[in-house]
Design an enzyme around this catalytic site. Structure first.
Site, PDB file in Angstrom:
ATOM      1  CE  LYS A 157      -3.930  -2.022   2.504  1.00  0.00           C
ATOM      2  NZ  LYS A 157      -4.797  -1.913   3.712  1.00  0.00           N
TER       3      LYS A 157
ATOM      4  CE  LYS B   4      -9.144 -11.031   4.585  1.00  0.00           C
ATOM      5  NZ  LYS B   4      -8.321 -10.527   5.712  1.00  0.00           N
TER       6      LYS B   4
ATOM      7  CE  LYS C 190     -11.986  -4.804   9.557  1.00  0.00           C
ATOM      8  NZ  LYS C 190     -10.847  -5.711   9.299  1.00  0.00           N
TER       9      LYS C 190
END
Length: 322
Positions: free
Chosen positions: A104, A185, A188
């Site tokens: 990131k 995966k 959230k």
């Protein structure tokens, strides 16, 4: 033994979070927190962060965690205070190897310094409470290993101060995948309208519809085969996680995809609907909810103070001058 774990409010909690985390938070003397400061390492909406923090803390209590074990990270100043001391114990090289930073931040414009240093905050989260086991998913293994390395180094250089924690891995629940992309995966962090993610506060009819629309394949055989049949394997592992069964054995009981999907939807709702009812009860009394979170905060402040003090003294920032 003391158990500790935190969940970052980077999005709304999913079925995977419940099966892989909340349902495993069973230690009545444990420390379980909303890691809201970890949600600030990238650009965020402050109002959304505040709302998600409250929602997540309420869901943790709704899942059955006792009042006194649940708190919000930012309510306990010792976390950031110890994090700086651990930054002074960590090396640039080991932080630059952390997966989150590599994916990131490294080489990207406007990367926040906190994205580079936040593994030290995570180590502080763990080490403050004398934690000896950390129940986490597979994507957090590296952070626990770093916390272990930092604790060992600190103890060697400054004297015995921290318990060196052990990683407690999830089993099936850590493998729950996205219903539309069963090679990824269930996260959230996905958009709120992502149809492959089952969120804990989704209406039951939405959850059932998402399961029934889950990606499968065209050959019609129900078997556990992660490489050849990722969609069916994902459904079998969700069913196994919800029912404490074995996914390979469960596969032998089905001859059609539709029957499997129906049973998966029923099993998921059997897990989620009681949690939703308790959540709805808790949010009707904000004052009582505040008291429960304050109890967790006060207990965390009291429990974290001795090791923060010991680390401060060990590093020469406090103590007798005699």
């Amino acid at each position: 033994m003391t158990s500790l774990s935190g969940i970052t409010p980077s999005g709304r909690l999913t079925l995977g979070n419940h099966l892989g985390a909340l349902r495993r938070f069973t230690d009545p003397d444990g420390f379980y927190f909303v890691a809201n400061q970890h949600a600030m390492t990238t650009r965020h909406d402050p109002r959304r962060l505040l709302a998600l923090t409250r929602e997540m803390a309420t869901l943790m209590l709704a899942a059955g965690l006792p009042p006194g074990t649940v708190f919000v990270q930012s309510d306990v100043p010792a976390h950031t205070q110890l994090a700086y001391l651990l930054e002074c114990t960590s090396y640039v090289g080991e932080l630059s190897r952390m997966i989150q930073y590599k994916e990131k931040g490294r080489g990207k414009p406007m990367t926040r310094a906190s994205l580079f240093t936040y593994p030290c905050l995570m180590a502080a989260d763990i080490l403050l409470y004398g934690t000896d086991r950390v129940p986490v998913g597979g994507d957090q293994d590296q952070h626990v290993e770093l916390a272990r390395d930092i604790a060992i180094r600190f103890n060697r250089e400054y004297g015995e101060t921290f318990v060196v924690p052990q990683l407690q891995k999830a089993a099936l629940a850590m493998r729950i995948k996205d219903l539309q992309n069963p090679t990824a995966k269930m996260s959230k962090s996905d958009e709120d309208n992502a149809v492959g993610t089952i969120r804990l506060l989704d209406p039951p009819d939405v959850i059932r519809r998402q399961v029934m629309r889950a990606v499968t394949d065209s050959d019609g055989e129900v078997r556990h085969d992660e490489a050849g049949k990722p969609g069916i394997t994902n459904l079998l592992e969700i069913l196994a996680a919800c029912t404490d069964g074995d996914p390979v054995e469960l596969a032998t009981g089905y001859s059609t995809y539709g029957a499997l999907k129906t049973d998966v939807a029923d099993a998921v709702l059997a897990i989620i609907e009681p949690l939703q009812k308790e959540y709805a009860r808790l949010v009707t009394d904000p004052a009582a909810l505040d008291q429960m979170l304050a109890k967790g905060r006060d207990r965390a402040i009291e429990a974290s103070a001795p090791r923060l003090r010991a680390a401060t003294v060990a590093m020469g920032l406090a103590g007798s001058m005699a």
